[in-house]
Structure formats: structure tokens, C-alpha cells
Write an enzyme that holds these catalytic residues in place. Structure first.
Site, PDB file in Angstrom:
ATOM      1  N   GLY A  59      -5.521   5.177  -2.874  1.00 17.93           N
ATOM      2  CA  GLY A  59      -6.033   6.056  -3.926  1.00 17.93           C
ATOM      3  C   GLY A  59      -5.001   6.197  -5.030  1.00 17.93           C
ATOM      4  O   GLY A  59      -3.837   6.503  -4.774  1.00 17.93           O
ATOM      5  N   GLN A 102      -7.508   0.416  -4.666  1.00 20.07           N
ATOM      6  CA  GLN A 102      -7.744   1.015  -5.988  1.00 20.07           C
ATOM      7  C   GLN A 102      -6.446   0.963  -6.781  1.00 20.07           C
ATOM      8  O   GLN A 102      -5.378   1.277  -6.253  1.00 20.07           O
ATOM      9  CB  GLN A 102      -8.183   2.467  -5.820  1.00 20.07           C
ATOM     10  N   HIS A 172      -8.602   9.178 -15.316  1.00 17.57           N
ATOM     11  CA  HIS A 172      -7.285   8.576 -15.525  1.00 17.57           C
ATOM     12  C   HIS A 172      -7.279   7.889 -16.892  1.00 17.57           C
ATOM     13  O   HIS A 172      -8.180   8.084 -17.698  1.00 17.57           O
ATOM     14  CB  HIS A 172      -6.974   7.609 -14.384  1.00 17.57           C
ATOM     15  N   ARG A 220     -14.377   2.439 -10.757  1.00 14.81           N
ATOM     16  CA  ARG A 220     -14.838   3.799 -10.425  1.00 14.81           C
ATOM     17  C   ARG A 220     -14.978   4.579 -11.720  1.00 14.81           C
ATOM     18  O   ARG A 220     -13.982   4.797 -12.432  1.00 14.81           O
ATOM     19  CB  ARG A 220     -13.856   4.479  -9.469  1.00 14.81           C
TER      20      ARG A 220
HETATM   21  C1  LIG Z   1      -6.879  14.380  -0.597  1.00 15.80           C
HETATM   22  C2  LIG Z   1      -7.785  13.598  -1.504  1.00 15.80           C
HETATM   23  C3  LIG Z   1      -7.224  12.667  -2.391  1.00 15.80           C
HETATM   24  C4  LIG Z   1      -8.053  11.927  -3.224  1.00 15.80           C
HETATM   25  N1  LIG Z   1      -7.492  10.986  -4.044  1.00 15.80           N
HETATM   26  C5  LIG Z   1      -8.299  10.173  -4.785  1.00 15.80           C
HETATM   27  C6  LIG Z   1      -7.748   9.129  -5.563  1.00 15.80           C
HETATM   28  O1  LIG Z   1      -6.537   8.925  -5.596  1.00 15.80           O
HETATM   29  N2  LIG Z   1      -8.597   8.327  -6.240  1.00 15.80           N
HETATM   30  C7  LIG Z   1      -9.953   8.524  -6.231  1.00 15.80           C
HETATM   31  O2  LIG Z   1     -10.687   7.775  -6.873  1.00 15.80           O
HETATM   32  N3  LIG Z   1     -10.499   9.545  -5.523  1.00 15.80           N
HETATM   33  C8  LIG Z   1      -9.710  10.345  -4.789  1.00 15.80           C
HETATM   34  N4  LIG Z   1     -10.275  11.331  -4.015  1.00 15.80           N
HETATM   35  C9  LIG Z   1     -11.735  11.541  -4.050  1.00 15.80           C
HETATM   36  C10 LIG Z   1     -12.471  10.819  -2.919  1.00 15.80           C
HETATM   37  O3  LIG Z   1     -12.442   9.412  -3.074  1.00 15.80           O
HETATM   38  C11 LIG Z   1     -13.945  11.264  -2.879  1.00 15.80           C
HETATM   39  O4  LIG Z   1     -14.541  10.964  -4.107  1.00 15.80           O
HETATM   40  C12 LIG Z   1     -14.062  12.760  -2.627  1.00 15.80           C
HETATM   41  O5  LIG Z   1     -13.333  13.126  -1.463  1.00 15.80           O
HETATM   42  C13 LIG Z   1     -15.536  13.177  -2.444  1.00 15.80           C
HETATM   43  O6  LIG Z   1     -16.132  12.448  -1.405  1.00 15.80           O
HETATM   44  P1  LIG Z   1     -16.363  13.107   0.072  1.00 15.80           P
HETATM   45  O7  LIG Z   1     -17.161  14.347  -0.132  1.00 15.80           O
HETATM   46  O8  LIG Z   1     -17.091  12.022   0.835  1.00 15.80           O
HETATM   47  O9  LIG Z   1     -15.008  13.400   0.633  1.00 15.80           O
HETATM   48  C14 LIG Z   1      -9.468  12.116  -3.190  1.00 15.80           C
HETATM   49  C15 LIG Z   1     -10.003  13.055  -2.319  1.00 15.80           C
HETATM   50  C16 LIG Z   1      -9.189  13.787  -1.491  1.00 15.80           C
HETATM   51  C17 LIG Z   1      -9.818  14.791  -0.571  1.00 15.80           C
END
Ligand SMILES: Cc1cc2nc3c(=O)[nH]c(=O)nc-3n(C[C@H](O)[C@H](O)[C@H](O)COP(=O)(O)O)c2cc1C
Length: 354
Positions: A59, A102, A172, A220
């Protein structure tokens, strides 16, 4: 359930995913020296062992020194990461899942007093409330440099054996150029949609050229910033169509919201107080409008909602990202996973539940 749409394989060009459930990119802060070493690899191997079709690792993997890893992300700005990528991709694939990485430049969504203490870069000097930096408006040489750094980082991912690469736009640097809330430029990169899209299209072109036609490449993007003055749903559809029209992108991963402050972040990573899958229809609208596979994650923590997302034709792959952080064996393969990992516990669970 027989013929479960979630368990149908999905064909993404030459890549066959074993089912429709994925983990979207997140930074688990397990990096060591900017690398995904053993702890990071094992974290994603467990997800693969639990049976998901695809995990996107890394991420917000940073591509340049002026995008420091302020919340423990990977750094793909030099070659030292490649052997760690290779170990990780081999490890995840050994458990049957596909694995992508990513990459991003965070633009103003970062801090100046980290890494090399370089000026924070952005399309304009508009401050982001969440990170509080006052970005420097990027100069032409910054733009040229960052395009090349995206391409170089993508090539490192390819050398590390990933099945695909996801470019992060939403919120971003690339997304900041797109958003009228952030981009106040008066040159060729600001104002009209053509201008705000210029950097995105240049990065796509450079990355595609660097990795060649076979590598799977996605982006994304936001389907709606859900903020007054920000990108609305119609403009986001147009952006998605123009990205698709390049012919250089193989999938879109759609989310919604504008995490420019804590409230915006809460709208994006939907908290418990929100209904399930609050942004599914936004992703579905983009899927209808472009001829590309669409992925989505956002508040899907139960299998019935995940099934609805896929069976209802809203998305092609559904992320259950936090659900799998909490329990990588929960679905779809808890029996197989528990058999390998904890055989006696599996027998017990089968007796109780199965
Ligand atoms: C701790 C954490 C860090 C995250 N970091 C990123 C990131 O670096 N890049 C990204 O595109 N999404 C990031 N996300 C978002 C997740 O990819 C996802 O979109 C979000 O958790 C919602 O989906 P969910 O309800 O299935 O968890 C992050 C989410 C969490 C919880």
C-alpha cells in the site's frame, strides 16, 4: 452454496484468478528498511493461504525520495527492494493467489520532516489538513523527474515477479492533479480536465513503455470525491473513460471519498457506523461506463454483501481488506487453511460448524 459467483475464476488478460475475492493495497507498517522482508511476506502468505484470489501488497509504495514513507510504506525508488519482492511474490504464489504491487507518489499527502527532509511536492501550494504540510508547487523538472521515477519503480516491480502493478491516483499526487480542490495551476497541468489529466496520462504512457505490453497494469481512482468543489461522479466517469481509452490500462480499482482530513478518511475507509458497501454503486457506475474490469473495496465484511457485489454485476472483484486483516482464514478457504495450519483445530471447527 453451489455455483457461487464469488468462487468463479476471473480471467484478467492472461492471468487466471482462482476466485473474485481480493485484498486491496494497504500499508501494514511491517516494512524494514523500506523492504518487504520476512514478516511482510508471511503476512501476505497467510492471506493467500486463506484462499483469496488476489492480494495487492505494498500500500502506497513510494517511488521517489520526496515521497517519504511516513506510515511505514515500502520504498521502490532503488533496486535494493527487488530481491525482497522476488521472495514475496514466490511465497504468495506458492499458495495459489496472484500478487500485485501498488506504487505511488504521495504528493502533498505526506510530511516534510521525514526521510531526507525534502520539500513536499504538490500541484499547487494548497495545504492538506490531514498532514499539514505546505507543498511546493511542482516545477516542470519535478514533473519530468517523477514520471521517470514512476516508470523506474514499475520496472522494479516487474523484475520482482509481480503479476501486475497498480498505480494509485486517488488522493495522492496523480489524484491531486485531477482534483479542482487541490490543483490551482494555471499552466498546461491545471484548469481544464484535459490539463488536469495530463500528468496521469503521461505516467501511464511512461510506465507502460517501461514494463512492455504483457504486464498487467491498473489504476486506483476515485469514482466521486464526495466533497463540495471536488471531483463529482460525472467527471470521474469521464476520467475513467479517458484512462481506458489509452488502451494501456487493464483494470480500474474504484473507491470514493476525499481523505484530505480525518472526516474524509472516515468516509473512504467506511467505519462500522456506515451501512455495508456504501460506495458500491459508484464503482458499478464506472464499470458500466468503461469496458474494463473494475475492482472495489469499502465496507464489505460479510460474504452475502460480497456475493451481491459480484453477482449483481457491480464489480468484477470485491475487496474484503479489513475483514482479511482481522482473519485471513475467514473466507473463502477456511477449511483448507485450517487443515494445513492447525489440523486439530480444524477437526474441532468442522465438528462444531461444518
Ligand atoms: C491500515 C490501512 C491502510 C491502508 N493503506 C492504503 C494504501 O496505502 N493504499 C490504498 O490504496 N488503500 C489503503 N487502504 C484502504 C484499503 O485498501 C481499502 O480501500 C479500505 O480498507 C476499505 O476496504 P475494506 O472495507 O474492505 O477494508 C488502507 C486501509 C487500512 C485499513
Amino acid at each position: 452454496m453451489k455455483n457461487d459467483p464469488l468462487l468463479e475464476p476471473f480471467q484478467l488478460r492472461h492471468l487466471t484468478l482462482r476466485n473474485r475475492i481480493m485484498s486491496t493495497a494497504h500499508a501494514p507498517s511491517y516494512q524494514e528498511g523500506g523492504h518487504p522482508r520476512d514478516r511482510y511476506r508471511r503476512y501476505h502468505e497467510e492471506k493467500a493461504r486463506g484462499g483469496i484470489g488476489l492480494t495487492i501488497i505494498g500500500g502506497s509504495t513510494n517511488i521517489a525520495p520526496d515521497s517519504p514513507s511516513v506510515f511505514g510504506q515500502l520504498y521502490a525508488g532503488d533496486d535494493s527492494i527487488i530481491p525482497w519482492f522476488t521472495r514475496l511474490t514466490d511465497g504468495v504464489r506458492a499458495h495459489g493467489a496472484a500478487v500485485m504491487c501498488q506504487i505511488t507518489h504521495m504528493g502533498r499527502r505526506t510530511a516534510w520532516d521525514d526521510g531526507h527532509w525534502l520539500p513536499v511536492a504538490g500541484p499547487s501550494g494548497t495545504r492538506e489538513r490531514a498532514h499539514r504540510s505546505f507543498p511546493k508547487a511542482m516545477e516542470p523538472e519535478d514533473i519530468t523527474r517523477i514520471i521517470a521515477q514512476f516508470a523506474a519503480a514499475a520496472r522494479r516491480c516487474q523484475q520482482g515477479g509481480f503479476d501486475g502493478i497498480e498505480l494509485l491516483s486517488h488522493s495522492h499526487l496523480l489524484g491531486q492533479f485531477l482534483s479542482p480542490l487541490v490543483n490551482r495551476r494555471e499552466d498546461d497541468y491545471g484548469g481544464s480536465l484535459d490539463n488536469r489529466l495530463r500528468l496521469t496520462l503521461q505516467v501511464i504512457e511512461a510506465v507502460r513503455e517501461a514494463v512492455g505490453p504483457e504486464m498487467i497494469l491498473g489504476m486506483r481512482i476515485t469514482g466521486d470525491e464526495l466533497s463540495e468543489g471536488g471531483l463529482g461522479p460525472d467527471e470521474c466517469v469521464e476520467i475513467a473513460q479517458r484512462i481506458a481509452a489509452t488502451g494501456a490500462i487493464d483494470f480500474l480499482n474504484v473507491l470514493a471519498g476525499a481523505p484530505y482530513d480525518d472526516l474524509g478518511l472516515a468516509g473512504w475507509v467506511a467505519p462500522m457506523g456506515m451501512p455495508a458497501a456504501p460506495h458500491l454503486s459508484i464503482a458499478g457506475r464506472i464499470r458500466q461506463a468503461v469496458g474494463l474490469p473494475v475492482f472495489h473495496a469499502g465496507g464489505v465484511a460479510d460474504i452475502a454483501t460480497a456475493r451481491h457485489a459480484v453477482a449483481g454485476g457491480h464489480v468484477d472483484l470485491i475487496g474484503m481488506t479489513r475483514a482479511h486483516m482481522a482473519d485471513p482464514y475467514r473466507w473463502p478457504n477456511w477449511r483448507a487453511a485450517t487443515k494445513t495450519a492447525f489440523a486439530p483445530a480444524s477437526a474441532l471447527a468442522t465438528a462444531w460448524i461444518g
